[in-house]
Design a protein around this motif. Sequence first.
Motif, PDB file in Angstrom:
ATOM      1  N   THR A 125       0.835  -1.200   0.000  1.00 61.52           N
ATOM      2  CA  THR A 125       0.000   0.000   0.000  1.00 61.52           C
ATOM      3  C   THR A 125       0.872   1.253   0.000  1.00 61.52           C
ATOM      4  O   THR A 125       0.530   2.244  -0.640  1.00 61.52           O
ATOM      5  N   GLN A 163      -3.660  -0.540  -4.130  1.00 59.88           N
ATOM      6  CA  GLN A 163      -4.892  -0.454  -3.350  1.00 59.88           C
ATOM      7  C   GLN A 163      -5.296  -1.861  -2.914  1.00 59.88           C
ATOM      8  O   GLN A 163      -5.580  -2.705  -3.736  1.00 59.88           O
ATOM      9  N   PHE A 202      -4.759  -6.978  -4.753  1.00 60.06           N
ATOM     10  CA  PHE A 202      -4.438  -5.552  -4.817  1.00 60.06           C
ATOM     11  C   PHE A 202      -4.770  -5.035  -6.203  1.00 60.06           C
ATOM     12  O   PHE A 202      -4.758  -5.787  -7.169  1.00 60.06           O
TER      13      PHE A 202
END
Length: 87
Positions: free
Chosen positions: A47, A52, A61
């Motif tokens: 992150t 994300q 992600f």
Amino acid sequence: MAGEGRELDMGTAMNATPEDSDAACFAGAMNITAEAKANRAVRTNLTDAGLQPYPFQWWHFSLGDRYWALMQGQPAAQYGPTTWPRN
């Protein structure tokens, strides 16, 4: 190379469903071992690099897609659909 490492305890197998894992597949699951929690801490590095995290799958992600854009407050995805060349 495949087979030369060791698999870390991440609390569930990848692609575990909430039903099969008693919801331990969720990124913030508390019903996993301390070792699995420590191993999942690598998510912070990802992150911090701009990826994300997907809250329902600890292994998932996004980067540059529409989910990433929405969650990052961006006006649009960095990339969109493409077409494959036809032969």
